[in-house]
Motif scaffolding. Structure first.
Motif, PDB file in Angstrom:
ATOM      1  N   THR A   1       0.834  -1.201   0.000  1.00 47.44           N
ATOM      2  CA  THR A   1       0.000   0.000   0.000  1.00 47.44           C
ATOM      3  C   THR A   1       0.871   1.255   0.000  1.00 47.44           C
TER       4      THR A   1
ATOM      5  N   ALA B   1       0.604   3.728   2.029  1.00 44.01           N
ATOM      6  CA  ALA B   1       0.994   4.093   3.403  1.00 44.01           C
ATOM      7  C   ALA B   1       2.259   3.353   3.827  1.00 44.01           C
TER       8      ALA B   1
ATOM      9  N   TYR C   1      -1.421  14.282   1.679  1.00 46.74           N
ATOM     10  CA  TYR C   1      -1.850  13.024   2.293  1.00 46.74           C
ATOM     11  C   TYR C   1      -0.858  11.925   1.918  1.00 46.74           C
TER      12      TYR C   1
ATOM     13  N   GLY D   1      -1.009   8.701   3.839  1.00 45.67           N
ATOM     14  CA  GLY D   1      -1.434   7.459   4.469  1.00 45.67           C
ATOM     15  C   GLY D   1      -2.009   7.756   5.841  1.00 45.67           C
TER      16      GLY D   1
ATOM     17  N   GLU E   1       3.764  15.476  -2.161  1.00 47.14           N
ATOM     18  CA  GLU E   1       3.186  15.137  -3.448  1.00 47.14           C
ATOM     19  C   GLU E   1       3.599  16.289  -4.360  1.00 47.14           C
TER      20      GLU E   1
ATOM     21  N   VAL F   1       2.377   8.312  -5.170  1.00 44.17           N
ATOM     22  CA  VAL F   1       1.331   7.292  -5.124  1.00 44.17           C
ATOM     23  C   VAL F   1       0.226   7.620  -6.135  1.00 44.17           C
ATOM     24  N   ILE F   2      -0.081   8.899  -6.317  1.00 43.00           N
ATOM     25  CA  ILE F   2      -1.075   9.280  -7.334  1.00 43.00           C
ATOM     26  C   ILE F   2      -0.412   9.587  -8.680  1.00 43.00           C
TER      27      ILE F   2
HETATM   28  C1  LIG Z   1      -0.290  10.634  -2.366  1.00 42.74           C
HETATM   29  C2  LIG Z   1      -0.717   9.475  -1.527  1.00 42.74           C
HETATM   30  N1  LIG Z   1       0.168   8.886  -0.718  1.00 42.74           N
HETATM   31  C3  LIG Z   1      -0.153   7.831   0.046  1.00 42.74           C
HETATM   32  C4  LIG Z   1      -1.443   7.325   0.039  1.00 42.74           C
HETATM   33  C5  LIG Z   1      -1.785   6.154   0.897  1.00 42.74           C
HETATM   34  O1  LIG Z   1      -1.993   5.042   0.070  1.00 42.74           O
HETATM   35  P1  LIG Z   1      -2.820   3.787   0.616  1.00 42.74           P
HETATM   36  O2  LIG Z   1      -4.249   4.233   0.722  1.00 42.74           O
HETATM   37  O3  LIG Z   1      -2.611   2.750  -0.436  1.00 42.74           O
HETATM   38  O4  LIG Z   1      -2.239   3.408   1.916  1.00 42.74           O
HETATM   39  C6  LIG Z   1      -2.405   7.906  -0.784  1.00 42.74           C
HETATM   40  C7  LIG Z   1      -3.776   7.404  -0.803  1.00 42.74           C
HETATM   41  O5  LIG Z   1      -4.681   7.939  -1.379  1.00 42.74           O
HETATM   42  C8  LIG Z   1      -2.047   9.010  -1.594  1.00 42.74           C
HETATM   43  O6  LIG Z   1      -2.922   9.614  -2.397  1.00 42.74           O
END
Ligand SMILES: Cc1ncc(COP(=O)(O)O)c(C=O)c1O
Length: 426
Positions: free
Chosen positions: A113, A115, A141, A143, A201, A236-237
């Motif tokens: 994941t 997070a 964001y 996690g 991000e 992640v995005i």
């Molecule tokens: C930029 C970013 N980092 C980390 C996460 C956390 O990912 P996860 O929900 O797979 O733990 C997210 C979740 O939306 C995210 O948008």
């Protein structure tokens, strides 16, 4: 809208699942619709309604729902076993692939994941620099765990912090304003000896959609390098979505560590931490930074990721221009169709990401977003839903276009947005 079965399912769900959902962003009042299937750009609800989907698993489904090449490769893997917790060749192949695509990736560790990926990236930074504090952006964001759940975005955007989080941990997290280099510089100059990393991000897509101002990322790279602060791009995005090589490729900036998930597996649970070897080799068993997971590198997710990344690589000259063109067409189409109301809204977009804000002003910082009309956004959400278009229900999220969205989908969406927005003029 027919939602009888969804209502019944929700009544059942709240008896066994807290709030009736397994992640808070999925809830909206009075109850969310329940989904039964998805194909391409569309989803079908438990009440047999078909919606055009712009949530796309919160950005995960770059190829859309049930993308055949991925399903086929995963089906073959299912016949050969689903979990071994013993190394397999496919893991090496995927890691090798990433080292060729992601500029900072000399080493790769696979997790499940986003997070887990960001948590590990931060732990690596603390170990590497021997410093305790971290820097993050308000509204960013990363996690749902203690040291990043401080002034976070996404579902946490409307809560200052989480009950049960330890204050002594959140005190180690320093907060800065996105797109305000002066703020970052001031904090870094004051605290540099204590700051291990800046996690960000690069395109802030969890507090609405905020784009980096000109030279902002370049300046960030310079100042973090100067003060020995590791720069973590949380992709992640944006990873595999803005470009195959994510923001590093898109903006031409190489961080020390980058984290990936979502579009990396097109809907399968997989994430990666990528970084320079001297940082990454601290990970157990080659070093003393402990990170472990039963499902890490499981063959099903790894197979999905290999097919996703290979398909993106093979067709990158077609895929990225296409989804960006669809997004531009959508944004321009709405602007052309909604002239009278024009001074009451603004749309931010980049690549295949877009979001609308109800404000007269440009939106480039979280403070700008706080001035937007949330009630108007809610009205739009419901108007679109009635027209069979599903966007994430919160203004603090982002809408996503996939490679399965067609020109007809975009035309229909322009009409629906325009129709709703023009109504607000009257
Ligand atoms: C930029 C970013 N980092 C980390 C996460 C956390 O990912 P996860 O929900 O797979 O733990 C997210 C979740 O939306 C995210 O948008």
């Amino acid at each position: 809208m027919i939602n009888d079965r969804s209502e019944k399912l929700f009544q059942r769900a709240i008896k066994v699942i807290p709030g009736g959902v397994n992640s808070p962003v999925r809830f909206f009042r009075p109850y969310p619709f329940f989904v039964s299937s998805g194909l391409g750009s569309k989803i079908v609800t438990a009440d047999h309604q078909t919606y055009l989907d712009y949530c796309m698993g919160y950005g995960s489904l770059i190829f859309g729902h049930a993308y055949l090449p991925i399903l086929e490769s995963v089906k073959t893997q299912l016949d050969n076993g689903t979990l071994f917790c013993i190394p397999s060749e496919k893991e090496i192949y995927l890691a090798e692939l990433l080292t060729k695509i992601i500029p900072c990736a000399e080493r790769v560790r696979l997790v499940n994941t986003g997070a887990e990926a960001t948590m590990t990236a931060i732990r690596l930074s603390r170990a590497f620099t021997r410093r305790k504090k971290i820097l993050k952006f308000k509204g960013g964001y990363h996690g749902a765990y203690d040291y990043v759940l401080v002034k976070a975005g996404s579902g946490a955007a409307t809560i200052p912090s989480s009950d049960g989080s330890l204050q002594e941990i959140s005190e180690e997290t320093l907060l800065v304003e996105y797109n305000d280099f002066g703020d970052l510089e001031r904090i870094i100059k004051k605290e540099s000896e204590n700051i291990s990393c800046l996690i960000m991000e690069p395109v802030l897509a969890n507090y609405g959609l905020l784009l980096p101002e000109k030279n902002y990322l370049t300046e960030i790279r310079k100042i973090t390098k100067k003060y020995g602060i590791l720069l973590i791009f949380d992709e992640v995005i944006t990873g595999f979505r803005l470009a195959v090589g994510g923001c590093s490729e898109f903006f031409g900036i190489t961080p020390d560590i980058a984290t990936f998930s979502k579009s990396f597996g097109n809907g399968f649970p997989i994430a990666a931490i990528c970084g320079k070897k001297e940082i990454m080799d601290q990970l157990s068993p080659s070093g003393n930074v402990y990170q472990a997971s039963t499902y890490a590198g499981n063959p099903v997710s790894v197979t999905a990721a290999i097919t996703t990344v290979e398909s993106l690589l093979k067709n990158k000259n077609k895929i990225y221009p296409t989804i960006a063109r669809l997004c531009d067409t959508l944004v321009m189409g709405i602007k052309d169709g909604v002239k009278e109301f024009a001074e009451h809204y603004t749309i931010n977009s980049i690549g295949s990401l877009f979001q609308i804000f109800f404000t007269a002003d440009a939106v480039s910082t979280p403070l700008d977003i706080l001035k937007c009309d949330t009630k108007m956004f809610e009205n739009l959400f419901w108007d679109l839903l009635k027209k069979n278009i599903f966007i994430p229900p919160s203004m603090y999220e982002t809408c996503f276009i996939s490679y399965s969205h067609s020109d007809e989908d975009i035309e229909k969406t322009i009409e629906c947005y325009s129709d709703s927005l023009n109504k607000y003029t009257k």
